[in-house]
Write a protein that holds these residues in place. Structure first.
Motif, short mmCIF file in Angstrom:
data_model
loop_
_atom_site.label_atom_id
_atom_site.label_comp_id
_atom_site.label_asym_id
_atom_site.label_seq_id
_atom_site.Cartn_x
_atom_site.Cartn_y
_atom_site.Cartn_z
N ASP A 118 0.83 -1.21 0.00
CA ASP A 118 0.00 0.00 0.00
C ASP A 118 0.87 1.26 0.00
O ASP A 118 0.62 2.21 -0.76
N ARG A 119 1.90 1.29 0.83
CA ARG A 119 2.79 2.47 0.89
C ARG A 119 3.60 2.59 -0.41
O ARG A 119 3.88 3.70 -0.87
N TYR A 120 3.98 1.45 -0.99
CA TYR A 120 4.73 1.46 -2.25
C TYR A 120 3.90 2.11 -3.35
O TYR A 120 4.39 2.98 -4.08
N VAL A 121 2.64 1.71 -3.47
CA VAL A 121 1.77 2.29 -4.50
C VAL A 121 1.52 3.76 -4.23
O VAL A 121 1.55 4.59 -5.15
N ALA A 122 1.29 4.12 -2.97
CA ALA A 122 0.97 5.51 -2.61
C ALA A 122 2.10 6.46 -2.93
O ALA A 122 1.87 7.60 -3.35
N ILE A 123 3.35 6.02 -2.75
CA ILE A 123 4.50 6.91 -2.95
C ILE A 123 5.08 6.80 -4.35
O ILE A 123 5.47 7.82 -4.96
N CYS A 124 5.11 5.62 -4.89
CA CYS A 124 5.70 5.44 -6.23
C CYS A 124 4.72 5.74 -7.36
O CYS A 124 5.13 6.16 -8.44
N TYR A 125 3.43 5.55 -7.09
CA TYR A 125 2.40 5.82 -8.12
C TYR A 125 1.24 6.61 -7.49
O TYR A 125 0.10 6.14 -7.47
N MET B 146 12.37 19.31 0.30
CA MET B 146 12.64 18.62 1.56
C MET B 146 11.35 18.31 2.31
O MET B 146 11.22 17.27 2.95
N GLN B 147 10.38 19.23 2.20
CA GLN B 147 9.10 19.04 2.86
C GLN B 147 8.38 17.81 2.28
O GLN B 147 7.79 17.02 3.02
N GLY B 148 8.44 17.68 0.96
CA GLY B 148 7.82 16.53 0.32
C GLY B 148 8.48 15.23 0.72
O GLY B 148 7.81 14.21 0.92
N ARG B 149 9.81 15.24 0.85
CA ARG B 149 10.53 14.04 1.28
C ARG B 149 10.14 13.64 2.70
O ARG B 149 9.91 12.45 2.98
N CYS B 150 10.08 14.63 3.58
CA CYS B 150 9.73 14.37 4.97
C CYS B 150 8.32 13.81 5.09
O CYS B 150 8.07 12.88 5.88
N LYS B 151 7.39 14.36 4.31
CA LYS B 151 6.01 13.89 4.35
C LYS B 151 5.91 12.45 3.85
O LYS B 151 5.21 11.62 4.44
N ALA B 152 6.63 12.14 2.78
CA ALA B 152 6.61 10.79 2.23
C ALA B 152 7.22 9.80 3.22
O ALA B 152 6.71 8.69 3.41
N PHE B 153 8.33 10.21 3.84
CA PHE B 153 8.99 9.32 4.80
C PHE B 153 8.14 9.10 6.04
O PHE B 153 8.10 7.99 6.59
N SER B 154 7.44 10.14 6.51
CA SER B 154 6.65 10.03 7.73
C SER B 154 5.50 9.04 7.58
O SER B 154 5.09 8.39 8.55
N THR B 155 4.98 8.89 6.35
CA THR B 155 3.89 7.93 6.13
C THR B 155 4.38 6.49 6.23
O THR B 155 3.59 5.57 6.44
N CYS B 156 5.70 6.29 6.10
CA CYS B 156 6.26 4.93 6.15
C CYS B 156 6.91 4.63 7.50
O CYS B 156 7.06 3.44 7.86
N ALA B 157 7.30 5.67 8.24
CA ALA B 157 8.04 5.47 9.49
C ALA B 157 7.25 4.65 10.51
O ALA B 157 7.81 3.76 11.17
N SER B 158 5.95 4.93 10.62
CA SER B 158 5.12 4.20 11.59
C SER B 158 5.06 2.72 11.24
O SER B 158 5.20 1.85 12.11
N HIS B 159 4.85 2.44 9.97
CA HIS B 159 4.77 1.04 9.52
C HIS B 159 6.08 0.31 9.77
O HIS B 159 6.10 -0.82 10.26
N LEU B 160 7.20 0.95 9.46
CA LEU B 160 8.51 0.34 9.67
C LEU B 160 8.76 0.04 11.14
O LEU B 160 9.29 -1.02 11.50
N THR B 161 8.38 0.98 12.01
CA THR B 161 8.56 0.80 13.46
C THR B 161 7.79 -0.41 13.96
O THR B 161 8.32 -1.25 14.70
N VAL B 162 6.53 -0.53 13.55
CA VAL B 162 5.68 -1.64 13.97
C VAL B 162 6.20 -2.97 13.43
O VAL B 162 6.19 -3.99 14.13
N VAL B 163 6.69 -2.97 12.19
CA VAL B 163 7.23 -4.19 11.58
C VAL B 163 8.43 -4.70 12.38
O VAL B 163 8.53 -5.90 12.69
N ILE B 164 9.32 -3.80 12.75
CA ILE B 164 10.51 -4.19 13.52
C ILE B 164 10.12 -4.74 14.89
O ILE B 164 10.65 -5.77 15.34
N LEU B 165 9.18 -4.07 15.56
CA LEU B 165 8.74 -4.51 16.89
C LEU B 165 8.09 -5.88 16.84
O LEU B 165 8.20 -6.66 17.80
#
Length: 315
Positions: free
Chosen positions: A124-131, A234-253
């Motif tokens: 879902d995140r891949y499609v949202a950011i790449c397409y 930079m703002q666009g990069r931060c926004k894109a990264f923030s949408t994935c950071a939560s998912h990555l954190t939960v995956v690692i935990l």
């Protein structure tokens, strides 16, 4: 000789769950602590489900998947915690063979489903950011429903295999499980025959359940990282990264302790350590998931404030 789970009842009709402590005072303290953790987990995940259901702006594929994740977390913690809370105060910590079989199956099905589901969320995140322009065209509600149903079907099927092989072993005593619920590796140590074949089957299932989704998640985030690098602002990069950071954190935990528990050839020499690790990915990750998603998610915060305003206006 291989035996069906129902035939096993002529050997062992019930198991004794040793839990965390045999001291009554310690158990009372643990009861209060775990009750608060359980209620916080259920209320936190329940709040996310409620907010997503009430706010029309959150009726998107991303929040549909987040809603299912919260439902999985509530179900998973409810499979083990209420029984543990009862056992902390009860004089008897026994569980029947059939209830142990059922608990192992449900917990394994939910855990396996969640493990695979993280790969769906990464897609879902891949499609949202790449397409981004084709997001709703690619991830239609029909596809989202099929992806969700497919993960549940895989989880149930693989759990049936895991549970059948584990509970199909002959258990002729002792019947004391050094754990707070019927988890496969801990129950298997009581079998009165060589469990190497069952451990190999479990390992194959674990590799499929953990490694395959994990590599799909890594591949998705490699593509996401490449897409983020192409964003100029930079703002666009931060926004894109923030949408994935939560998912990555939960995956690692979730993946780190789960992989340790199931992707190994033999049981841990430290049952106490096993219990602590199980408690972490069963209770603490379900508690942290809503915290991680709500603290880093502007939409969830806005939905919460909106519901609070509705509540104050209703008064």
């Amino acid at each position: 000789m291989w035996m069906s789970p129902w035939q096993n009842q002529s050997w062992v009709s019930e198991f004794l769950l040793l839990g965390f402590s045999s001291d009554p005072m310690s158990n009372k303290i643990l009861f209060v602590v775990f009750l608060l953790l359980y209620l916080s987990s259920v209320l936190g995940n329940g709040l996310i489900i409620t907010l997503i259901s009430l706010d029309m702006h959150l009726h998107t594929p991303m929040y549909f998947f987040l809603c299912i994740l919260s439902l999985l977390d509530i179900s998973c913690v409810t499979t083990t915690m209420p029984q543990m809370l009862v056992h902390l105060l009860a004089h008897s910590q026994t569980i029947s063979f059939v209830r142990c079989w059922l608990q192992m199956f449900v917990f394994s099905a939910l855990g396996t489903t969640e493990c695979i589901f993280f790969a769906v969320m990464a897609y879902d995140r891949y499609v949202a950011i790449c397409y981004p322009l084709h997001y709703t065209v690619i991830l239609t509600w029909g596809l989202c429903t099929r992806l969700a149903a497919g993960t549940w079907a895989c989880g149930i099927f693989l759990s049936l295999i895991h549970t059948f092989f584990t509970m199909g072993l002959p258990y002729c005593g002792p019947n004391m499980i050094n754990h707070y619920f019927c988890e496969g590796p801990s129950v298997r140590t009581l079998a009165c025959m060589d469990t190497h074949l069952v451990e190999m089957v479990d390992l194959v299932i674990s590799v499929f359940v953990a490694a395959t989704p994990f590599f799909l998640i890594v591949a998705s985030y490699i593509c996401i990282a490449q897409a983020i690098r192409k964003i100029q602002s930079m703002q666009g990069r931060c926004k894109a990264f923030s949408t994935c950071a939560s998912h990555l954190t939960v995956v690692i935990l979730f993946y780190a302790p789960g992989t340790y528990m199931y992707m190994r050839f033999s049981s841990s020499p430290s049952p106490e350590q096993d219990k602590q690790i199980s408690l972490f990915y069963n209770v603490f990750t379900t508690l942290l998931n809503p915290v991680v998603y709500s603290l880093r998610n502007k939409d969830i915060k806005e939905a919460f404030l909106k519901v609070m305003r509705w509540g104050s206006m209703a008064k």
